[in-house]
Each structure stands twice: as structure tokens, then as C-alpha cells.
Design an enzyme around this catalytic site. Structure first.
Site, mmCIF file in Angstrom:
data_model
loop_
_atom_site.group_PDB
_atom_site.id
_atom_site.type_symbol
_atom_site.label_atom_id
_atom_site.label_comp_id
_atom_site.label_asym_id
_atom_site.label_seq_id
_atom_site.Cartn_x
_atom_site.Cartn_y
_atom_site.Cartn_z
ATOM 1 N N GLN A 1 25.339 -27.734 15.424
ATOM 2 C CA GLN A 1 26.094 -28.369 14.348
ATOM 3 C C GLN A 1 25.709 -27.757 13.008
ATOM 4 O O GLN A 1 24.538 -27.776 12.611
ATOM 5 C CB GLN A 1 25.846 -29.879 14.308
ATOM 6 C CG GLN A 1 26.762 -30.572 13.308
ATOM 7 C CD GLN A 1 26.420 -32.035 13.103
ATOM 8 O OE1 GLN A 1 25.378 -32.349 12.543
ATOM 9 N NE2 GLN A 1 27.288 -32.919 13.545
ATOM 10 N N GLY B 1 25.504 -41.515 20.596
ATOM 11 C CA GLY B 1 24.412 -41.192 19.687
ATOM 12 C C GLY B 1 23.125 -41.887 20.042
ATOM 13 O O GLY B 1 22.327 -41.395 20.825
ATOM 14 N N ARG B 2 22.927 -43.083 19.483
ATOM 15 C CA ARG B 2 21.633 -43.752 19.639
ATOM 16 C C ARG B 2 21.263 -43.996 21.104
ATOM 17 O O ARG B 2 20.081 -43.970 21.453
ATOM 18 C CB ARG B 2 21.633 -45.064 18.868
ATOM 19 C CG ARG B 2 21.582 -44.870 17.355
ATOM 20 C CD ARG B 2 21.418 -46.176 16.636
ATOM 21 N NE ARG B 2 22.522 -47.091 16.932
ATOM 22 C CZ ARG B 2 22.518 -48.379 16.604
ATOM 23 N NH1 ARG B 2 21.489 -48.903 15.978
ATOM 24 N NH2 ARG B 2 23.553 -49.141 16.889
ATOM 25 N N TYR C 1 29.017 -35.603 3.813
ATOM 26 C CA TYR C 1 28.339 -34.344 3.532
ATOM 27 C C TYR C 1 29.326 -33.351 2.929
ATOM 28 O O TYR C 1 30.488 -33.678 2.695
ATOM 29 C CB TYR C 1 27.641 -33.844 4.788
ATOM 30 C CG TYR C 1 26.585 -34.820 5.275
ATOM 31 C CD1 TYR C 1 25.535 -35.202 4.428
ATOM 32 C CD2 TYR C 1 26.652 -35.403 6.534
ATOM 33 C CE1 TYR C 1 24.582 -36.123 4.833
ATOM 34 C CE2 TYR C 1 25.695 -36.333 6.946
ATOM 35 C CZ TYR C 1 24.666 -36.691 6.099
ATOM 36 O OH TYR C 1 23.736 -37.612 6.481
#
Length: 360
Positions: free
Chosen positions: A88, A310-311, A167
Site C-alpha cells: 500500500q 482489518g482488526r 490522507y
């Protein structure tokens, strides 16, 4: 019937399942070493691993020979375990802090500070500061391209542009952070020019069918979020353009109130753009707060081609196998060790088999 176990053709790659490991920025990748090799190797059951956000210029990232060499060891191990891995590409833009960049200013499309913020590495936990407006966006596009070239040197299967979560690339897309009056601001077409130019450049390095992008249309995190009308128009245009480029996948994240304490974001149905993405060449990845039941249903109903977790991938190194086998998931996260540190809360989570081994 499509399920987690169904293989997925992603460009030239055949993924062994439809469970994707999300980018989990654990702040342990300044120069990847044996600990990072172990971490990613533990998770090679995923159909595709997306690395933690990897900066295209200092501090931690993939801009030095030493970092390329470190990442290559990770890639080689993932491949040796029959896995696939994308890097990424990340630049945080205005949500950096000069004190963490040797005094260099943070940058953004416009000199508009994000509200809030907190830097746990700095005494007093100062908030976001006003960035320096970027004079020439092409300079940063070139940095993304160079990072993609280095990712190719390291042997990655492809790259993902981080264009979400407030971002740099996302800052160009959003008209609350981008108030430029040149070709890089104003209309949806102009505001999307920056991410599309990056996609074109990194596609020239890897091939368009080895390039993905992450988008978070609802905003919220890092003080992002347009009106619902502007969001629908902007992301509709962007997704059409990305689909026309026949990239490997478009990853869309759902609205997550937990990441939006200031309520800057707007709930947006990510599936409103499903019919703009031709899954014959570009896959639709859905992300954010999916559990096993929700993910299985989205695949069964054809809403998504794969689900990004994700988590759950933090505490379940064998998450794909647990989902495929309908096994209990470990939800006992060691939150204190999410960011930075050593093996604790990083590589010490057990697999299902290890959890249920009966010792005589």
C-alpha cells in the site's frame, strides 16, 4: 454460490479465497526485519495481503535500498507460503507533523489545517497544524511512481494507492481540503486528477491489472467529509474513471462512526456504485466492520467480490481458515499494543488450532 472459500481471479493472479487482509498500520515497518516477516507469513492464509501503509518518503516506507531489501524478505516468505501480497502506497499529507519530519512542513493541496488530531509520539499531544500548499502536484505523483518501482524491485504482486481516510490523495478529492483554483481543484474532474494521475503512473510500472485503490467516500476520519450531493457526484466520476482503466480492484470502506468522533462524515451506501464496476476486469472489495455473517451475505448476494478484514486479522492470524470453516473468532484484542512495540500484540496471537489444543 460464492463464499469465502471461492477462488477469485484478480488480474493475472488467482486468489485462493475471497478473504482479504486489510492494511493495518502497526508502526513497526521503519525497516522491515524478522519480526515483520513472521507477522505477514502467519497471515498467508488470506487470498491477498495488503501491507500496512507504507510511506513514499521519510520517515518509514519504501524509499531506501535498506527498506526494499527488508520488504523483499517478507514478499519472498509470503510467496513461499502460497500467498499474494500488494504494497500500500501512502502519503499522509496535512495530517503529518513537522516535529516528526525533522522540521520539514506537512503538505496538502491547500493550506487548510484539519481539525483535531493527536500525535501520541509528541509531548503534550499537539493537534494538526496548517500545511504548506503543494506547488507542483506532479512532484508527488513522481514519488508515488518511484515507490511503485521500488515495490516491484522487492517482488510485490502489485500495489494499492491509499486514497482514503483523509490522507494526501483523499485530500485532493475532497472539496473541504482542496480549494485550489488551478487544474487540480474545483470540479470533480479536477479534484480527481491527482489520484487518477497516480494510478496511470503506477499502472505503467506494474500493469493496470496489478493496481488497486482504497477509497472512503463517507469521510469522517482525519476531518474529511463533503455533502452527500458532492460525495455522490465526485466518487461516481472517480469510480467510472477507475473502472475505465481496468485496474485490479476498487476497495470501498463503509462509514464507521468510531473513526468519526467529530461527526464530520456522512453515511454513504458504498453499493450505490456497484453497477459502475465491471467485475470481469475490476473487482469490488468491501471493507469496514464486517463480521463473518455480513461478509458471507455480501459475497452470496453478489454485492462484493471479496471482503477486506482489518482488526479481526490482528487477533486471528488464521482468519481466512476460521471464516471458511465457520470457526469461532478471537475478539480478545490487545489494544495497548496495536501500534509500535515488539512481538506482544503483534505475532503472539494463536491460531484456532493452537487455541484448542488439549495438552495432556
Amino acid at each position: 454460490m460464492t463464499s469465502f472459500a471461492t477462488p477469485l481471479q484478480l488480474g493475472p493472479l488467482l486468489l485462493k479465497n475471497r478473504v482479504i487482509m486489510s492494511s493495518l498500520t502497526r508502526d513497526r515497518n521503519r525497516v522491515p526485519g524478522p519480526l515483520q516477516v513472521e507477522y505477514y507469513t502467519q497471515r498467508t492464509g488470506a487470498g491477498l495481503i495488503l501491507t500496512e501503509g507504507t510511506l513514499i518518503e521519510p520517515q518509514a516506507g519504501i524509499y531506501s535500498d535498506e527498506q526494499v531489501a527488508g520488504w523483499k524478505k517478507i514478499v519472498d516468505s509470503v510467496h513461499a507460503h502460497n500467498g499474494h501480497i500488494f504494497l500500500q502506497l501512502w502519503h499522509v499529507g496535512r495530517v503529518a507533523h513537522p516535529l516528526l519530519q525533522d522540521g520539514r512542513p506537512n503538505v496538502a493541496p491547500s493550506a487548510i489545517a484539519a481539525k483535531g488530531g493527536k500525535f501520541r509520539q509528541l509531548e503534550g499531544h499537539p493537534g494538526f497544524v496548517t500545511p504548506t500548499a503543494i506547488d507542483d502536484p506532479e512532484h508527488y505523483i513522481a514519488l508515488y511512481k518511484r515507490a511503485a518501482e521500488r515495490a516491484k524491485e522487492a517482488g510485490f504482486d502489485g500495489v494499492e494507492l491509499h486514497s482514503a481516510n483523509g490522507y494526501l490523495s483523499h485530500q485532493f478529492i475532497d472539496n473541504t481540503s482542496n480549494q485550489r483554483t488551478d487544474q487540480w481543484g474545483g470540479s470533480a474532474e479536477n479534484r480527481c486528477r491527482f489520484p487518477l494521475r497516480i494510478i496511470d503512473e503506477i499502472s505503467g510500472v506494474f500493469g493496470n491489472d496489478r493496481v488497486g485503490i482504497k477509497l472512503s467516500p463517507s469521510g469522517g476520519y482525519n476531518d474529511m467529509g463533503m455533502t452527500e450531493k458532492d460525495t455522490t457526484e465526485t466518487f461516481g466520476y472517480l469510480i467510472k474513471e477507475l473502472n475505465a482503466r481496468r485496474i485490479a480492484y476498487i476497495q470501498l470502506t463503509r462509514y464507521w462512526p468510531f473513526r468519526d468522533p467529530a461527526q464530520r462524515g456522512t453515511y454513504v451506501d458504498i453499493f450505490q456504485w456497484r453497477n459502475l464496476i465491471n467485475s470481469e476486469h475490476t473487482k469490488f472489495f468491501a471493507n469496514t466492520e464486517y463480521d463473518s455473517e455480513q461478509g458471507a451475505k455480501a459475497l452470496k448476494d453478489g454485492l462484493a467480490d471479496a471482503i477486506v478484514f482489518g482488526r479481526l486479522y490482528i487477533a486471528n492470524p488464521d482468519l481466512a481458515q476460521r471464516l471458511i470453516n465457520n470457526q469461532e473468532l478471537n475478539t480478545n484484542f490487545n489494544v495497548k499494543h496495536f501500534y509500535g512495540g515488539d512481538c506482544v500484540g503483534y505475532t503472539d496471537y494463536p491460531t484456532y488450532e493452537q487455541q484448542h489444543t488439549v495438552h495432556a
